[in-house]
Write an enzyme that holds these catalytic residues in place. Structure first.
Site, PDB file in Angstrom:
ATOM      1  N   HIS A  43     -34.176  22.209 -54.648  1.00 56.21           N
ATOM      2  CA  HIS A  43     -32.908  22.515 -55.302  1.00 56.21           C
ATOM      3  C   HIS A  43     -32.333  23.814 -54.748  1.00 56.21           C
ATOM      4  O   HIS A  43     -33.088  24.735 -54.406  1.00 56.21           O
ATOM      5  CB  HIS A  43     -33.099  22.662 -56.811  1.00 56.21           C
ATOM      6  CG  HIS A  43     -33.765  21.494 -57.456  1.00 56.21           C
ATOM      7  ND1 HIS A  43     -33.282  20.214 -57.357  1.00 56.21           N
ATOM      8  CD2 HIS A  43     -34.898  21.411 -58.195  1.00 56.21           C
ATOM      9  CE1 HIS A  43     -34.073  19.391 -58.025  1.00 56.21           C
ATOM     10  NE2 HIS A  43     -35.067  20.094 -58.532  1.00 56.21           N
TER      11      HIS A  43
ATOM     12  N   ARG B 136     -32.943  15.519 -51.525  1.00 55.99           N
ATOM     13  CA  ARG B 136     -34.151  14.757 -51.203  1.00 55.99           C
ATOM     14  C   ARG B 136     -34.578  15.047 -49.778  1.00 55.99           C
ATOM     15  O   ARG B 136     -33.800  14.889 -48.844  1.00 55.99           O
ATOM     16  CB  ARG B 136     -33.907  13.253 -51.360  1.00 55.99           C
ATOM     17  CG  ARG B 136     -33.753  12.774 -52.778  1.00 55.99           C
ATOM     18  CD  ARG B 136     -33.838  11.254 -52.865  1.00 55.99           C
ATOM     19  NE  ARG B 136     -33.274  10.777 -54.118  1.00 55.99           N
ATOM     20  CZ  ARG B 136     -32.052  10.278 -54.242  1.00 55.99           C
ATOM     21  NH1 ARG B 136     -31.289  10.148 -53.173  1.00 55.99           N
ATOM     22  NH2 ARG B 136     -31.602   9.888 -55.406  1.00 55.99           N
TER      23      ARG B 136
ATOM     24  N   HIS C  22     -40.951  20.500 -53.762  1.00 53.29           N
ATOM     25  CA  HIS C  22     -41.790  20.018 -54.856  1.00 53.29           C
ATOM     26  C   HIS C  22     -41.628  18.516 -55.039  1.00 53.29           C
ATOM     27  O   HIS C  22     -40.674  17.909 -54.538  1.00 53.29           O
ATOM     28  CB  HIS C  22     -41.433  20.732 -56.166  1.00 53.29           C
ATOM     29  CG  HIS C  22     -40.020  20.481 -56.622  1.00 53.29           C
ATOM     30  ND1 HIS C  22     -38.962  21.235 -56.175  1.00 53.29           N
ATOM     31  CD2 HIS C  22     -39.499  19.557 -57.459  1.00 53.29           C
ATOM     32  CE1 HIS C  22     -37.839  20.790 -56.737  1.00 53.29           C
ATOM     33  NE2 HIS C  22     -38.142  19.767 -57.516  1.00 53.29           N
TER      34      HIS C  22
ATOM     35  N   GLU D 271     -36.299  25.819 -62.379  1.00 56.13           N
ATOM     36  CA  GLU D 271     -36.827  25.030 -63.484  1.00 56.13           C
ATOM     37  C   GLU D 271     -38.297  25.335 -63.728  1.00 56.13           C
ATOM     38  O   GLU D 271     -38.949  26.003 -62.920  1.00 56.13           O
ATOM     39  CB  GLU D 271     -36.661  23.530 -63.202  1.00 56.13           C
ATOM     40  CG  GLU D 271     -37.367  23.054 -61.942  1.00 56.13           C
ATOM     41  CD  GLU D 271     -36.926  21.671 -61.492  1.00 56.13           C
ATOM     42  OE1 GLU D 271     -35.840  21.224 -61.885  1.00 56.13           O
ATOM     43  OE2 GLU D 271     -37.684  21.039 -60.723  1.00 56.13           O
TER      44      GLU D 271
END
Length: 322
Positions: A106, A198, A178, A120
């Site tokens: 991200h 992605r 991740h 996150e």
């Protein structure tokens, strides 16, 4: 205390995913009429892609965005409102990965096309034996190394895998590569953003036989290639009725609390508070509203509150605020 602000529960926004399963339904009773590929339950969301709707009290049927607009400082807290404006700054999800999610990354606030990045954290609510998360690289690589691994489909060879158990917690800063592995059910606390790049998707095809889009060029520019070991979070799971810090960060603060036969009061006024029940059940009361919450349910307590009390003989919660 405004009669329009009280502890809110919400209807979940359910998302079917190619990698989704049936645990959100079987364990948390979400999505009775969905397919067996229920991947995400957005519990508190303020995005075009998903907007929470109040499920209790006088404001039942109103959206999260609408109740914020009526009294932003009262709901968010003065400093939160000054920093983030009227958009709710966090997105709370439950994620059920029946199979591996794509390897992804991200962007940060600075590199995101929306101006909002996606930092996150994950809290493992259930994991099948041997289930894994992928977090970071296991060895130092350059951008050129990364390009080569993408080209020859070997990026998995340099990923850092971790077998996980219930109660484990991980911090995923924006820029960290991740993936959530199959067999993991987790709660995710993140910035209000749905921007995902992605990196690799195992050449997996969707139900129409198409490969999903990859974002290799975008990911290369936002990836953090530094090797760090700060992602696994340690906290005291032996404590009862006292908040234990899991992760305090500029975008969210998360504490873990085990409730056991003693009232637990929320008196935070500088920020809203989110309660995520991760095990057991509890009763809540305050500001003219009361109810029960079971594992897999959430509660939003406005900043402008005169005290909300949680009671349970055996319950684990995440307490999230700014």
């Amino acid at each position: 205390m405004s009669q329009e602000l009280y502890p809110f529960t919400f209807q979940p926004v359910l998302k079917e995913k190619i990698w989704g399963g049936n645990k959100l339904n079987s364990l948390f009773n979400k999505g009775e009429n969905t397919t067996s590929k229920l991947g995400e339950s957005w519990e508190i969301a303020d995005l075009e892609e998903g907007q929470s709707t109040v499920d209790n009290g006088a404001q039942k049927g109103a959206t999260l965005n609408e109740i914020i607009a009526k009294n932003p400082e009262g709901l968010l807290g003065k400093s939160v409102y000054e920093r983030f404006g009227k958009q709710f700054p966090l997105l709370i999800k439950f994620i059920d990965a029946a199979s591996d999610l794509s390897i992804q990354v991200h962007p940060t606030d600075e590199t995101s096309p929306t101006g909002v990045g996606k930092t996150e954290m994950w809290y493992i609510m259930q994991a099948d034996p041997g289930a894994k998360l992928t977090v970071g690289f296991k060895e130092k690589i350059t951008k050129e190394d990364y390009d080569a691994h993408i080209e020859n489909l070997s990026i998995e060879d340099v990923m850092n895998e971790h077998v996980v158990n219930e109660g484990d917690a991980f911090f995923i800063n924006a820029g960290r590569i991740h993936a959530i592995g199959g067999g993991v059910l987790l709660a995710e606390i993140q910035q209000t953003s749905d921007v995902t790049y992605r990196v690799y998707d195992y050449n997996r095809k969707d139900d129409s036989g198409n490969l999903r889009d990859l974002h290799v060029a975008e990911s290369r520019e936002v990836l953090d290639f530094e090797l760090t070991e700060d992602f696994k979070l340690d906290y005291n799971r032996d404590s009862q009725n006292t908040a234990q810090v899991v992760k305090h960060h500029t975008y969210f603060k998360t504490d873990w609390v085990k409730l056991s036969n003693k009232p637990y009061s929320i008196h935070r006024t500088e920020s809203f508070t989110i309660i995520i029940v991760v095990a057991g059940s509890l009763e809540f009361s305050g500001d003219g509203e009361q109810g029960t919450l079971a594992a897999g349910e959430t509660l939003l307590i406005p900043a402008e509150n005169s005290g909300v009390v949680l009671e349970s003989s055996n319950c684990e919660i995440l307490e999230v605020y700014l």
